[in-house]
Design an enzyme around this catalytic site. Structure first.
Site, PDB file in Angstrom:
ATOM      1  N   ASP A 176       0.875  -1.166   0.000  1.00 50.38           N
ATOM      2  CA  ASP A 176       0.000   0.000   0.000  1.00 50.38           C
ATOM      3  C   ASP A 176       0.912   1.214   0.000  1.00 50.38           C
ATOM      4  OD1 ASP A 176      -1.633   2.253   0.825  1.00 50.38           O
ATOM      5  OD2 ASP A 176      -3.165   0.799   1.415  1.00 50.38           O
ATOM      6  N   ARG A 237     -12.991  -4.519  -6.994  1.00 49.30           N
ATOM      7  CA  ARG A 237     -13.714  -4.183  -8.218  1.00 49.30           C
ATOM      8  C   ARG A 237     -12.996  -4.859  -9.377  1.00 49.30           C
ATOM      9  NH1 ARG A 237     -16.942  -3.050  -5.067  1.00 49.30           N
ATOM     10  NH2 ARG A 237     -18.175  -1.120  -4.811  1.00 49.30           N
ATOM     11  N   ASP A 260     -14.895 -12.603  -7.099  1.00 48.68           N
ATOM     12  CA  ASP A 260     -16.241 -12.205  -6.684  1.00 48.68           C
ATOM     13  C   ASP A 260     -16.707 -11.007  -7.496  1.00 48.68           C
ATOM     14  OD1 ASP A 260     -18.497 -12.648  -4.938  1.00 48.68           O
ATOM     15  OD2 ASP A 260     -17.968 -10.773  -3.935  1.00 48.68           O
ATOM     16  N   GLU A 265     -19.155  -6.519 -14.758  1.00 51.01           N
ATOM     17  CA  GLU A 265     -19.584  -7.143 -13.508  1.00 51.01           C
ATOM     18  C   GLU A 265     -20.145  -8.550 -13.736  1.00 51.01           C
ATOM     19  OE1 GLU A 265     -19.061  -6.209 -10.517  1.00 51.01           O
ATOM     20  OE2 GLU A 265     -20.339  -7.563  -9.416  1.00 51.01           O
ATOM     21  N   HIS A 284     -20.666 -11.576  -6.803  1.00 52.57           N
ATOM     22  CA  HIS A 284     -20.530 -10.379  -5.952  1.00 52.57           C
ATOM     23  C   HIS A 284     -21.295 -10.569  -4.637  1.00 52.57           C
ATOM     24  CE1 HIS A 284     -19.737  -5.762  -6.248  1.00 52.57           C
ATOM     25  NE2 HIS A 284     -19.502  -6.227  -5.036  1.00 52.57           N
ATOM     26  N   LEU A 285     -20.984 -11.674  -3.972  1.00 53.92           N
ATOM     27  CA  LEU A 285     -21.713 -12.045  -2.763  1.00 53.92           C
ATOM     28  C   LEU A 285     -20.913 -11.866  -1.481  1.00 53.92           C
ATOM     29  CD1 LEU A 285     -20.364 -15.001  -1.906  1.00 53.92           C
ATOM     30  CD2 LEU A 285     -21.862 -15.839  -3.701  1.00 53.92           C
ATOM     31  N   ALA A 288     -22.069  -7.716   2.608  1.00 55.25           N
ATOM     32  CA  ALA A 288     -23.191  -8.050   3.486  1.00 55.25           C
ATOM     33  C   ALA A 288     -24.398  -8.552   2.701  1.00 55.25           C
ATOM     34  CB  ALA A 288     -23.573  -6.824   4.315  1.00 55.25           C
TER      35      ALA A 288
END
Length: 326
Positions: A176, A237, A260, A265, A284-285, A288
């Site tokens: 990072d 993403r 994911d 998408e 994309h699960l 939450a």
């Protein structure tokens, strides 16, 4: 918020909890802020509780809400609805991004452990042969002991993943550019440069927000530098990763992938990644869902209560940090 988001996140007990800490405007929730009813509600509102599907809070909306002082978002990113006009009005903003980060980190941990043991491939082979292999001949490439996990970005999710990895026997690397070596060590990781992260890791987990500077960050060269059989996990993403390059390296069988998110998408039905046995694609699960929505509602209720008590938000969104957030 959208009516669907309201029904999913704010079940009757959560609405009752919210009503216990504030004067709640009459239902149904607002999903269009331009109607006569919306203008009537906004005229008295001091706090907006938002969620997925919230319209943009632009200057016209704010003009109809002269008493608005705070926005409490019961989800992650606020970039879709909190505008520059909100900051110019000095409206305080809170987000449940930390609450949404936890299930993403849990998903990531689960995938790290499963792929370390090559569970999916070995289960597939077991289904086909219907007999157990000679476990004493298991490859030393299988297992989670002293493996190296690379974390790309010390985001809320990235930091939580590092925390969840502490009980296990992993070497954890972190890249990072906004984190120092000392800060990385405090988190429980070794800071490395970007090429080093991909070259040294048995598994790389991507937690970088999609920003202009991070689009395509995981490039063809970085993917080519990964060890044969290494794993790439992406829960951030899809566009952070060069999708064409990833497809090529996965199809060639050099690495495994847990995706994911993809770019686009939803991949086209004939996209070759769907049929790659070394790629696991989930819809994309990781964020939450289901019972985890309750955590988002609880966070929003707690933030409204803190604001009403004059204690300030526990999870504020700062204007100066917005450019670095998902």
């Amino acid at each position: 918020m959208s009516q669907a988001a309201a029904a999913a996140v704010f079940a009757p007990p959560s609405l009752a909890a919210l009503a216990s800490v504030c004067d709640l405007a009459p239902l149904p929730v607002l999903d269009d802020l331009t109607t006569a009813r919306a203008r009537g509600v906004l005229a008295d509102v001091e706090v907006l509780v938002t969620c997925w599907g919230c319209p943009r809070l632009d200057a016209a909306v704010l003009a109809a809400a002269p008493r608005l002082k705070a926005v409490v978002h019961a989800a992650g990113s606020v970039r879709g609805h909190v505008t520059e006009a909100c900051w110019e009005r000095d409206i305080q903003v809170s987000s449940a991004a930390a609450a949404n980060a936890l299930p993403v980190a849990e998903y990531t941990l689960g995938m790290i452990l499963l792929h370390g043991k090559h569970v999916l491939e070995r289960a597939r082979a077991y289904r086909q042969t219907r007999r157990r292999d000679d476990w004493l001949r298991t490859s030393h490439e299988v297992g989670n002991y002293r493996r190296t996990v690379g974390i790309l970005s010390a985001s809320l999710v990235g930091r939580r993943v590092i925390e969840l990895l502490r009980p296990f026997d992993y070497e954890v690397l972190l890249h990072d550019p906004y984190v120092s070596q000392a800060e990385a060590a405090d988190l429980g990781a070794e800071w490395v440069d970007l090429p080093g992260l991909f070259a040294r890791s048995d598994l790389v987990s991507v937690h970088t927000p999609l920003l202009p500077a991070t689009r395509g960050l995981v490039s063809r060269d970085l993917l080519a530098a990964m060890r044969p059989g290494a794993v790439l996990i992406n829960t951030s993403r899809g566009a952070v990763v060069d999708q064409e390059a990833l497809t090529d390296v996965v199809r060639a069988g050099r690495i495994r992938a847990v995706l994911d998110v993809t770019d686009p998408e939803v991949l086209p039905a004939d996209h070759p990644l769907w049929d790659c046995p070394n790629a696991l694609i989930t819809p994309h699960l990781a964020g939450a869902q289901g019972s985890e929505w309750q955590r988002l509602a609880d966070t929003a209720v707690a933030e409204v209560a803190r604001w009403a008590a004059g204690d300030g938000f526990a999870h504020p969104v700062r204007r100066e940090r917005l450019a670095f957030l998902a």
